[in-house]
Design a protein around this motif. Structure first.
Motif, short mmCIF file in Angstrom:
data_model
loop_
_atom_site.label_atom_id
_atom_site.label_comp_id
_atom_site.label_asym_id
_atom_site.label_seq_id
_atom_site.Cartn_x
_atom_site.Cartn_y
_atom_site.Cartn_z
N ILE A 821 0.86 -1.18 0.00
CA ILE A 821 0.00 0.00 0.00
C ILE A 821 0.90 1.23 0.00
O ILE A 821 1.86 1.30 0.77
CB ILE A 821 -0.95 0.01 1.21
CG1 ILE A 821 -1.86 -1.22 1.17
CG2 ILE A 821 -1.77 1.29 1.26
CD1 ILE A 821 -2.74 -1.38 2.40
N GLY A 822 0.61 2.18 -0.87
CA GLY A 822 1.42 3.38 -0.94
C GLY A 822 0.93 4.34 -2.00
O GLY A 822 -0.18 4.18 -2.54
N TRP A 823 1.77 5.35 -2.30
CA TRP A 823 1.41 6.40 -3.24
C TRP A 823 2.21 6.25 -4.52
O TRP A 823 3.39 5.89 -4.50
CB TRP A 823 1.67 7.77 -2.63
CG TRP A 823 0.76 8.08 -1.46
CD1 TRP A 823 0.97 7.76 -0.16
CD2 TRP A 823 -0.47 8.78 -1.53
NE1 TRP A 823 -0.08 8.20 0.61
CE2 TRP A 823 -0.98 8.84 -0.21
CE3 TRP A 823 -1.21 9.37 -2.56
CZ2 TRP A 823 -2.18 9.47 0.10
CZ3 TRP A 823 -2.41 10.00 -2.25
CH2 TRP A 823 -2.89 10.03 -0.94
N LEU A 824 1.57 6.58 -5.66
CA LEU A 824 2.24 6.51 -6.96
C LEU A 824 1.80 7.70 -7.79
O LEU A 824 0.61 8.06 -7.78
CB LEU A 824 1.87 5.21 -7.69
CG LEU A 824 2.56 4.98 -9.05
CD1 LEU A 824 4.01 4.54 -8.82
CD2 LEU A 824 1.82 3.93 -9.87
N PRO A 825 2.74 8.35 -8.53
CA PRO A 825 2.32 9.41 -9.43
C PRO A 825 1.25 8.90 -10.40
O PRO A 825 1.37 7.81 -10.96
CB PRO A 825 3.61 9.78 -10.17
CG PRO A 825 4.69 9.42 -9.21
CD PRO A 825 4.20 8.18 -8.50
N ALA A 826 0.21 9.69 -10.58
CA ALA A 826 -0.92 9.25 -11.40
C ALA A 826 -0.50 8.93 -12.83
O ALA A 826 -1.07 8.02 -13.45
CB ALA A 826 -2.02 10.31 -11.38
N ASP A 827 0.49 9.65 -13.35
CA ASP A 827 0.89 9.40 -14.73
C ASP A 827 1.71 8.12 -14.89
O ASP A 827 2.10 7.77 -16.02
CB ASP A 827 1.65 10.59 -15.30
CG ASP A 827 2.91 10.91 -14.51
OD1 ASP A 827 3.19 10.24 -13.50
OD2 ASP A 827 3.64 11.84 -14.92
N LYS A 828 2.00 7.43 -13.80
CA LYS A 828 2.74 6.17 -13.87
C LYS A 828 1.83 4.95 -13.66
O LYS A 828 2.31 3.81 -13.65
CB LYS A 828 3.84 6.14 -12.80
CG LYS A 828 4.89 7.25 -12.96
CD LYS A 828 5.67 7.08 -14.25
CE LYS A 828 6.76 8.13 -14.37
NZ LYS A 828 7.51 8.01 -15.65
N LEU A 829 0.54 5.20 -13.48
CA LEU A 829 -0.37 4.08 -13.22
C LEU A 829 -0.35 3.05 -14.35
O LEU A 829 -0.35 1.84 -14.12
CB LEU A 829 -1.80 4.59 -13.02
CG LEU A 829 -2.11 5.26 -11.68
CD1 LEU A 829 -3.47 5.95 -11.74
CD2 LEU A 829 -2.08 4.25 -10.55
N GLY A 830 -0.35 3.54 -15.59
CA GLY A 830 -0.38 2.62 -16.72
C GLY A 830 0.82 1.70 -16.77
O GLY A 830 0.71 0.56 -17.25
N ALA A 831 1.97 2.15 -16.26
CA ALA A 831 3.19 1.33 -16.30
C ALA A 831 3.09 0.12 -15.39
O ALA A 831 3.81 -0.87 -15.59
CB ALA A 831 4.40 2.18 -15.91
N LEU A 832 2.19 0.16 -14.39
CA LEU A 832 2.03 -0.99 -13.50
C LEU A 832 1.55 -2.23 -14.26
O LEU A 832 1.87 -3.36 -13.88
CB LEU A 832 1.03 -0.66 -12.38
CG LEU A 832 1.48 0.38 -11.35
CD1 LEU A 832 0.33 0.70 -10.39
CD2 LEU A 832 2.69 -0.09 -10.58
N ALA A 833 0.78 -2.01 -15.33
CA ALA A 833 0.26 -3.14 -16.10
C ALA A 833 1.37 -3.91 -16.81
O ALA A 833 1.16 -5.06 -17.23
CB ALA A 833 -0.77 -2.66 -17.10
N ASP A 834 2.55 -3.28 -16.95
CA ASP A 834 3.67 -3.93 -17.66
C ASP A 834 4.54 -4.76 -16.72
O ASP A 834 5.41 -5.49 -17.21
CB ASP A 834 4.53 -2.87 -18.36
CG ASP A 834 3.76 -2.13 -19.43
OD1 ASP A 834 2.94 -2.77 -20.10
OD2 ASP A 834 3.96 -0.90 -19.58
N ILE A 835 4.33 -4.64 -15.41
CA ILE A 835 5.15 -5.39 -14.46
C ILE A 835 4.51 -6.76 -14.26
O ILE A 835 3.37 -6.87 -13.78
CB ILE A 835 5.28 -4.64 -13.13
CG1 ILE A 835 5.95 -3.29 -13.36
CG2 ILE A 835 6.07 -5.47 -12.12
CD1 ILE A 835 6.07 -2.45 -12.10
#
Length: 847
Positions: A821-835
């Motif tokens: 649980i934590g904070w992430l820049p909103a413009d990096k959300l899409g990059a999570l789908a690549d992990i």
């Protein structure tokens, strides 16, 4: 993948249909899996005249993607459903009772968030829908449903029944516009607005649904049991040494659920005793009173009777049901006296009346009736309302009582409409015969109840002549009429039924009510036997405090709901149009007494289990066709058999799962996209997708064919001996094509993100850069960052390092779960789908 139904043993030596299952088959002809309901287990504990029944449904996901399983199933029409639990792994979640719309909203939110959740709705008092969302691949989810009911008793014999299958309903009316409420075979109509919720898909002929049922009854009658028997199933019994209880089980522990289970047992003495049970606690006092019936000592009433027999000849009655009904009706006709008058009506799609008006029961007229009866064959729909009106309307202008006997399986969806019509004709007595292995007992019970008559059920193994004799005796000699109770000053209230029905057989008078304080009195049971006054006395004690028998509160609430429902029967099929006072009263009873009703539902949500993001694929669990019902003649919608040619543009997401192994699927170029709810997984078919399916479930591929369109502008056509080029697309066509391609790419990207991200996060990604934000996004994004939960397949230092490289700020790391649980820049959300190790991402707080 193409979807067809085929035997589980496809490719191997032929096996009996009972050894197969409904399977998903890939384009290579290999099975992808079977339907998600694996097994149903039923445990009933009978104590005296009460039974507590627990139904356990085991769902398992055999696919490689998460699913939502939706299963329509029956329970007893008089069941008071007061509990539901869901077990996921080792964790058990008890269902909450909420208003129906609130429970559905909680379930929808949990489904969208990826949580495992279950929802139990009542469609009719005897039809229920169990929905289980986000079952992960290979995962098992177990649902327990519990209810209590009062057993039927007559002439020294008790009966316990458990329905196993929802029979196919005939749905009258014009199809409604808009989206169907449910995933059933039939569309919603103006007369049955919820038709799609009560017509589950039926397995093709010669196959089975893949799930089975086991059943055990723990019988403690309170007195010695002389004998027990089942006329529907093979059973075995076990009685521990020195015990009063008997365990009764199905001999085949993996029985096909295609007919009702019925257990009858005789108690010593062949006579029920008077009984008063009471409970008084925080919610007040509740009691149940059982008074034994009088001995039948009256002489037979030989006054002339007017009897009208109404026979269902629809498609679902073809075969055994119709033969049994004709046998029973013939015997009933043979029992008429010469001075009786009678008529005969048959109905299916149309109604046929033998005589213009009732005629004397002379040998000549009875021969005409028998000839007419045997000329009828099963076929067509069950347009029952026409027959109800034809049989009952003439009674309104008569000074004498008309006796109407309906013989049917009751497979209709407009029960409320029919019952409301019967209420309009008080100058008729309605008797109902349920003929078949899994009849609609709600309709048949209530027809007799509202028509001041009696109900009888005739199964394949029952004696039709015995049923005919009972009918003759009941019509000629009602045991006790005009029944009332003098409570002699006891502080009782809200006693049900309000109008005590006449007794036609040796059944007890059964009442349930509330009381406001302790007391003792000698009450009086009054009635008439052949016009003479009958009185019985009984000493009754209601205790000031009694902790035992708390289930009496549940039974009282269920009886109260039945009474309120009788003021607005149409509300059972049109809950949205219910009278406000009916809706409010039933809703409050459901919430206060934790009861499932048409306005309250059970919902359970596993708070700490997430699956992959996006909507789960919906799987409608198919049901068996009731035993004895002819598959081809039954009006079950699109239940395909034999060799047929279809256009898949005409097949919806439910009927696609009904295709038999002999079906040829021909898909035209204009075929619509089969949606993601269907078993085709959203594949678009075109004219090149001609799929031939052989009888063994094997797939023969389409031979190579010429492409429909050349790949370049050299494509030619012949015209009067000359050849011309296909014209270049216009700029407008090119622009439209480019826009379509852009939309397709955007949709593909959205689908990729939804595979791992909560829909709210995907919506936020799509609006990044917009000057204006929605209120929901304002609540989600703070200073350009989003607080999120990241569920992982692997919580390793390498994965955490990859997340930190995106700017992830860890605030909480539970040790008992693969969760960050934590904070992430909103413009990096899409990059999570690549992990790769990221399984699902959801907002930490969302409103």
């Amino acid at each position: 993948a193409n979807v067809v139904a085929h035997a589980a043993a496809a490719g191997s030596a032929p096996k009996p249909a009972t050894q197969g299952s409904l399977s998903i088959v890939g384009a290579d002809g290999q099975p992808r899996g079977v339907c998600p309901l694996k097994h149903t287990d039923v445990r009933a504990e009978i104590s005296g005249f009460l039974s507590r029944v627990t139904v356990t449904q085991e769902f398992e996901n055999p696919f490689d993607e998460k699913i939502e399983a939706v299963y329509a199933f029956p329970l007893s029409a008089s069941a008071a459903v007061d509990d539901m639990t869901m077990r996921v792994g080792e964790r058990t979640v008890r269902g909450r009772i909420l208003k129906r719309e609130e429970a559905q909203a909680v379930y929808a939110a949990a489904r969208s968030a990826g949580r495992v959740a279950s929802l139990l709705d009542q469609e009719r008092p005897n039809i229920f829908t169990q929905s289980v969302a986000n079952i992960a691949p290979g995962e098992k989810v177990t649902i327990n449903i519990s209810y209590v009911e009062t057993l039927k008793y007559e002439d020294g014999s008790y009966e316990f029944s458990f329905p196993m299958v929802v029979g196919a309903r005939y749905i009258p009316g014009a199809a409604a516009t808009g989206t169907k409420q449910g995933g059933g075979r039939e569309p919603d109509t103006d007369r049955v607005p919820d038709a799609s919720r009560i017509t589950p898909p039926v397995v093709p002929e010669g196959m089975r649904a893949g799930h089975d049922i086991s059943l055990e009854v723990k019988l403690d009658a309170g007195v010695p049991v002389d004998a027990f028997r089942s006329v529907t199933h093979d059973i075995e019994d076990e009685r521990p040494a020195g015990a009063m209880t008997t365990l009764i089980r199905l001999k085949n522990k993996s029985t096909i659920p295609n007919k009702d289970f019925i257990l009858r047992y005789d108690v010593a003495g062949a006579k029920i005793t008077d009984a008063v049970l009471a409970h008084r606690g925080a919610r007040g006092g509740f009691f149940t009173l059982i008074l034994q019936p009088p001995e039948r000592v009256t002489t037979e009433d030989v006054m002339p009777k007017e009897l009208v027999f109404v026979l269902d000849t629809s498609g679902s009655m073809e075969g055994f049901p119709l033969e049994k009904a004709r046998e029973t009706m013939k015997l009933a006709l043979d029992g008429l006296y010469p001075h009786d008058t009678f008529n005969l009506i048959t109905f299916a799609g149309d109604t046929h009346i033998l005589f213009p008006q009732p005629v004397a029961a002379t040998p000549e007229n009875l021969k005409l009736a028998q000839r007419f009866l045997h000329s009828r064959s099963g076929g067509g729909g069950t347009e029952m309302m026409k027959a109800v009106r034809a049989a009952l309307d003439p009674s309104d202008a008569q000074s004498h009582v008309r006796i109407v006997c309906f013989m049917t399986d009751g497979y209709v969806g407009n029960e409320g409409e029919i019952l409301s019509e019967i209420q309009k004709h008080p100058n008729a007595r309605v008797f109902s015969f349920g003929v078949g292995s899994s009849v609609n007992r709600l309709l048949l019970d209530k027809m007799a109840e509202q028509g001041s008559g009696e109900v009888e059920y005739v199964t394949p193994n029952d004696d039709g002549s015995a049923a005919a004799r009972r009918f003759h005796q009941r019509v000629r000699n009602p045991l006790l009429t005009d029944i009332s109770i003098d409570w002699a000053g006891l502080p009782v209230a809200d006693v049900y039924p309000k109008r005590i029905p006449d007794l036609f057989g040796a059944k007890p008078v059964h009442l349930t009510g509330r009381y406001t304080g302790g007391g003792r009195a000698r009450i009086l049971l009054r009635g008439k036997m052949s016009g003479r006054v009958f009185v019985r006395e009984l000493d009754v004690t209601l205790p000031e405090v009694e902790a035992a028998h708390d289930v009496l509160a549940t039974l009282w609430a269920r009886a109260r709901i039945d009474d309120v429902m009788s003021d607005d029967f149409k509300s059972i099929q049109q809950p949205g149009d219910a009278k406000p006072d009916v809706r409010e009263t039933i809703t409050q009873l459901g919430l206060e007494f934790r009861l499932l009703t048409q306005f309250t539902s059970f919902v359970a949500v596993e708070e700490m289990t997430f699956t992959d993001g996006g909507e789960p694929r919906r799987i409608e669990v198919p049901v068996e066709l009731p035993e004895g019902v002819n598959h081809r003649a039954s009006t079950v919608g699109l239940a395909l058999s034999g060799r047929q040619v279809l256009n898949l543009s005409q097949i919806n997401s439910n009927s696609a799962s009904l295709l038999s192994a002999e079906t040829v699927m021909v898909v035209s170029e204009s075929a619509a996209l089969i949606d993601t709810n269907s078993a085709t997984l959203g594949r678009r078919f075109n004219q090149d997708d001609l799929v031939l399916v052989g009888g063994g479930g094997t797939i023969r591929p389409q031979p190579e064919r010429e492409p429909r369109r050349a790949k370049n502008k050299a494509a030619m056509k012949k015209d009067g001996g000359t050849q011309t080029d296909v014209p270049e697309p216009s700029p407008e066509e090119k622009k439209a094509q480019a826009q379509r391609e852009q939309e397709q790419k955007a949709q593909a990207e959205r689908s990729r993100l939804l595979a791992k991200l909560h829909p709210a996060l995907v919506a936020a990604i799509e609006r990044l850069g917009n000057k204006e934000s929605t209120p929901a996004e304002t609540a989600l994004i703070h200073n350009g960052k989003v607080e999120i939960q990241i569920w992982l397949d692997e919580k390793s230092p390498e994965v955490i390092a990859a997340l930190r490289a995106l700017g992830f700020e860890l605030t909480l790391e539970p040790q008992s779960a693969k969760l960050l649980i934590g904070w992430l820049p909103a413009d990096k959300l899409g990059a999570l789908a690549d992990i790769k190790s990221v399984r699902y991402v959801a907002p930490q707080k969302w409103r």
